[in-house]
Scaffold this motif. Structure first.
Motif, PDB file in Angstrom:
ATOM      1  N   ARG A   1       0.834  -1.206   0.000  1.00  0.00           N
ATOM      2  CA  ARG A   1       0.000   0.000   0.000  1.00  0.00           C
ATOM      3  C   ARG A   1       0.867   1.254   0.000  1.00  0.00           C
ATOM      4  NH1 ARG A   1      -2.363  -0.790   4.712  1.00  0.00           N
ATOM      5  NH2 ARG A   1      -3.507  -2.520   3.766  1.00  0.00           N
ATOM      6  N   ALA A   2       1.930   1.237   0.783  1.00  0.00           N
ATOM      7  CA  ALA A   2       2.826   2.394   0.848  1.00  0.00           C
ATOM      8  C   ALA A   2       3.538   2.636  -0.480  1.00  0.00           C
ATOM      9  CB  ALA A   2       3.850   2.197   1.962  1.00  0.00           C
ATOM     10  N   LEU A   3       3.885   1.563  -1.190  1.00  0.00           N
ATOM     11  CA  LEU A   3       4.526   1.727  -2.494  1.00  0.00           C
ATOM     12  C   LEU A   3       3.604   2.460  -3.460  1.00  0.00           C
ATOM     13  CD1 LEU A   3       6.274  -1.747  -2.889  1.00  0.00           C
ATOM     14  CD2 LEU A   3       7.396   0.472  -2.570  1.00  0.00           C
ATOM     15  N   HIS A   4       2.332   2.113  -3.460  1.00  0.00           N
ATOM     16  CA  HIS A   4       1.366   2.821  -4.297  1.00  0.00           C
ATOM     17  C   HIS A   4       1.271   4.293  -3.886  1.00  0.00           C
ATOM     18  CE1 HIS A   4      -0.499   0.556  -7.395  1.00  0.00           C
ATOM     19  NE2 HIS A   4      -0.968  -0.400  -6.621  1.00  0.00           N
ATOM     20  N   GLU A   5       1.176   4.540  -2.591  1.00  0.00           N
ATOM     21  CA  GLU A   5       1.014   5.905  -2.099  1.00  0.00           C
ATOM     22  C   GLU A   5       2.240   6.751  -2.418  1.00  0.00           C
ATOM     23  OE1 GLU A   5      -0.405   8.186   2.025  1.00  0.00           O
ATOM     24  OE2 GLU A   5       0.013   6.028   2.034  1.00  0.00           O
ATOM     25  N   PHE A   6       3.426   6.184  -2.262  1.00  0.00           N
ATOM     26  CA  PHE A   6       4.650   6.916  -2.554  1.00  0.00           C
ATOM     27  C   PHE A   6       4.762   7.216  -4.044  1.00  0.00           C
ATOM     28  CE2 PHE A   6       9.093   7.509  -3.523  1.00  0.00           C
ATOM     29  CZ  PHE A   6       9.562   8.274  -2.466  1.00  0.00           C
ATOM     30  N   GLU A   7       4.359   6.262  -4.876  1.00  0.00           N
ATOM     31  CA  GLU A   7       4.431   6.483  -6.321  1.00  0.00           C
ATOM     32  C   GLU A   7       3.541   7.651  -6.737  1.00  0.00           C
ATOM     33  OE1 GLU A   7       4.812   3.624 -10.186  1.00  0.00           O
ATOM     34  OE2 GLU A   7       3.116   3.232  -8.852  1.00  0.00           O
ATOM     35  N   ARG A   8       2.394   7.792  -6.091  1.00  0.00           N
ATOM     36  CA  ARG A   8       1.470   8.876  -6.428  1.00  0.00           C
ATOM     37  C   ARG A   8       1.884  10.212  -5.820  1.00  0.00           C
ATOM     38  NH1 ARG A   8      -2.421   5.148  -4.542  1.00  0.00           N
ATOM     39  NH2 ARG A   8      -2.607   6.467  -2.707  1.00  0.00           N
ATOM     40  N   GLU A   9       2.322  10.202  -4.554  1.00  0.00           N
ATOM     41  CA  GLU A   9       2.461  11.447  -3.790  1.00  0.00           C
ATOM     42  C   GLU A   9       3.873  11.739  -3.295  1.00  0.00           C
ATOM     43  OE1 GLU A   9      -0.642  11.885  -0.840  1.00  0.00           O
ATOM     44  OE2 GLU A   9      -1.816  10.315  -1.831  1.00  0.00           O
ATOM     45  N   GLY A  10       4.780  10.783  -3.409  1.00  0.00           N
ATOM     46  CA  GLY A  10       6.138  11.005  -2.941  1.00  0.00           C
ATOM     47  C   GLY A  10       6.250  11.022  -1.426  1.00  0.00           C
ATOM     48  N   PHE A  11       7.389  11.503  -0.927  1.00  0.00           N
ATOM     49  CA  PHE A  11       7.649  11.465   0.509  1.00  0.00           C
ATOM     50  C   PHE A  11       6.749  12.412   1.291  1.00  0.00           C
ATOM     51  CE2 PHE A  11      10.218  12.860   4.247  1.00  0.00           C
ATOM     52  CZ  PHE A  11      10.166  11.655   4.932  1.00  0.00           C
ATOM     53  N   ALA A  12       6.170  13.413   0.627  1.00  0.00           N
ATOM     54  CA  ALA A  12       5.307  14.371   1.320  1.00  0.00           C
ATOM     55  C   ALA A  12       4.177  13.670   2.073  1.00  0.00           C
ATOM     56  CB  ALA A  12       4.734  15.372   0.330  1.00  0.00           C
ATOM     57  N   ALA A  13       3.684  12.559   1.535  1.00  0.00           N
ATOM     58  CA  ALA A  13       2.590  11.839   2.182  1.00  0.00           C
ATOM     59  C   ALA A  13       3.029  11.123   3.452  1.00  0.00           C
ATOM     60  CB  ALA A  13       1.992  10.830   1.204  1.00  0.00           C
ATOM     61  N   PHE A  14       4.343  11.014   3.669  1.00  0.00           N
ATOM     62  CA  PHE A  14       4.867  10.240   4.795  1.00  0.00           C
ATOM     63  C   PHE A  14       5.642  11.085   5.803  1.00  0.00           C
ATOM     64  CE2 PHE A  14       4.278   7.361   1.285  1.00  0.00           C
ATOM     65  CZ  PHE A  14       3.764   6.214   1.859  1.00  0.00           C
ATOM     66  N   ARG A  15       5.927  12.344   5.479  1.00  0.00           N
ATOM     67  CA  ARG A  15       6.848  13.102   6.320  1.00  0.00           C
ATOM     68  C   ARG A  15       6.355  13.240   7.755  1.00  0.00           C
ATOM     69  NH1 ARG A  15       9.501  19.135   5.273  1.00  0.00           N
ATOM     70  NH2 ARG A  15      10.863  19.068   7.111  1.00  0.00           N
ATOM     71  N   ALA A  16       5.102  13.641   7.944  1.00  0.00           N
ATOM     72  CA  ALA A  16       4.589  13.806   9.302  1.00  0.00           C
ATOM     73  C   ALA A  16       4.559  12.472  10.038  1.00  0.00           C
ATOM     74  CB  ALA A  16       3.199  14.429   9.265  1.00  0.00           C
ATOM     75  N   ARG A  17       4.216  11.403   9.331  1.00  0.00           N
ATOM     76  CA  ARG A  17       4.185  10.074   9.956  1.00  0.00           C
ATOM     77  C   ARG A  17       5.588   9.619  10.321  1.00  0.00           C
ATOM     78  NH1 ARG A  17       0.948   7.335   5.208  1.00  0.00           N
ATOM     79  NH2 ARG A  17       1.382   5.388   6.322  1.00  0.00           N
ATOM     80  N   PHE A  18       6.579   9.959   9.491  1.00  0.00           N
ATOM     81  CA  PHE A  18       7.960   9.642   9.848  1.00  0.00           C
ATOM     82  C   PHE A  18       8.384  10.392  11.101  1.00  0.00           C
ATOM     83  CE2 PHE A  18      12.399  11.001   9.794  1.00  0.00           C
ATOM     84  CZ  PHE A  18      13.026   9.764   9.895  1.00  0.00           C
ATOM     85  N   GLU A  19       8.034  11.667  11.201  1.00  0.00           N
ATOM     86  CA  GLU A  19       8.429  12.468  12.361  1.00  0.00           C
ATOM     87  C   GLU A  19       7.932  11.850  13.664  1.00  0.00           C
ATOM     88  OE1 GLU A  19       6.976  16.350  11.451  1.00  0.00           O
ATOM     89  OE2 GLU A  19       8.670  16.833  10.113  1.00  0.00           O
ATOM     90  N   ALA A  20       6.767  11.198  13.607  1.00  0.00           N
ATOM     91  CA  ALA A  20       6.222  10.554  14.799  1.00  0.00           C
ATOM     92  C   ALA A  20       7.012   9.307  15.189  1.00  0.00           C
ATOM     93  CB  ALA A  20       4.761  10.189  14.571  1.00  0.00           C
TER      94      ALA A  20
END
Length: 271
Positions: free
Chosen positions: A201-220
């Protein structure tokens, strides 16, 4: 359909295949009792022209490897080792290992954090509360078309903490963690059931939106933020980790100011 390749133990292969179809139609699932390396197996197929999506699990890897050629060593049953290979064309690749790390951590437990750029740690499980390594991520690619590459995402997770072999662990601070410490009674098959759909699921999301979709979640889940770190980057040999930028590069506050450490041949360790 799912492919069964002489696994030594029962795996939820068919159920997992059905779950993954919703995330990546056409993906296959294979489980092997033993392979040299799941990453290398999928890379070899890609070099031969195979552009299909595949989840490949090995109960035991004879030549498992991590970042910068380091070996991944574990006894059968003590860890989960698998790779996901997909045809892939994101707008940018920077930050992909962090996005995959976020997906794995969120699928497991709140205590699982990400140590930049591609390690998973159990927070607070070290002798001084600094945490211990739980697993790692290795991403490799093969060119298959002008705008598409075959991405192979390898993941290794300790289910039980390795005993270090006959010599043990001279320094207990270096002994890796195991998921059983956080999730008593869990086994490799259950870890795979939780993690694999989240990764796809994350591979699909990253392909569409890049790291921006994960940055806040990474910070946590950022293990290093606010800690003094040492790096092999000449312009940032030591400083305080400040998180990451929009592309997933590490920000380090040094005596000379804030420096950016890009993903690559860089090692970052808490002082």
């Amino acid at each position: 359909m799912a492919t069964f390749v002489r696994p030594a133990h029962p795996w939820p292969t068919e159920a997992l295949w059905q779950a993954l179809q919703a995330e990546w139609p056409g993906i296959t699932v294979e489980v092997a009792a033993e392979l040299d390396s799941t990453n290398e197996t999928l890379l070899t197929r890609a070099r031969a022209g195979d552009r299909s999506a595949c989840l490949l699990v090995a109960e035991h890897q004879r030549q498992g490897r991590g970042r910068q050629g380091r070996r991944w060593i574990s006894a059968p049953g003590d860890s989960l080792t698998f790779s996901v290979g997909v045809p892939y064309a994101p707008r940018q690749w920077a930050g992909l290992s962090l996005a995959v790390g976020v997906a794995v951590a969120e699928a497991l437990a709140p205590e699982v954090q990400i140590k930049w750029p591609n390690d998973l740690w159990c927070a607070g499980r070290g002798p001084a509360g600094e945490g211990r390594k739980l697993g790692g991520i290795l991403i490799e690619t093969v060119g298959t078309a002008p705008s598409t590459r075959q991405a192979v995402v390898g993941i290794g997770l300790n289910v039980r903490s390795p005993d270090g072999g006959p010599a043990g662990w001279p320094d207990p601070r270096n002994r890796p963690a195991g998921l059983e410490e956080l999730l008593p009674g869990i086994d490799a098959a259950e870890v795979l059931r939780r993690v694999a759909p989240a990764v796809v699921r994350a591979l699909h999301e990253f392909e569409r939106e890049g790291f921006a979709a994960f940055r806040a979640r990474f910070e946590a889940r950022d293990l290093l933020r606010g800690r003094t770190v040492q790096t092999t980057e000449p312009e940032a040999p030591e400083g305080v980790a400040l998180g990451v930028d929009d592309e997933g590069a590490l920000l380090v506050h040094t005596a000379a100011g804030v420096r950016t450490v890009a993903v690559g041949e860089v090692s970052v360790r808490p002082c």
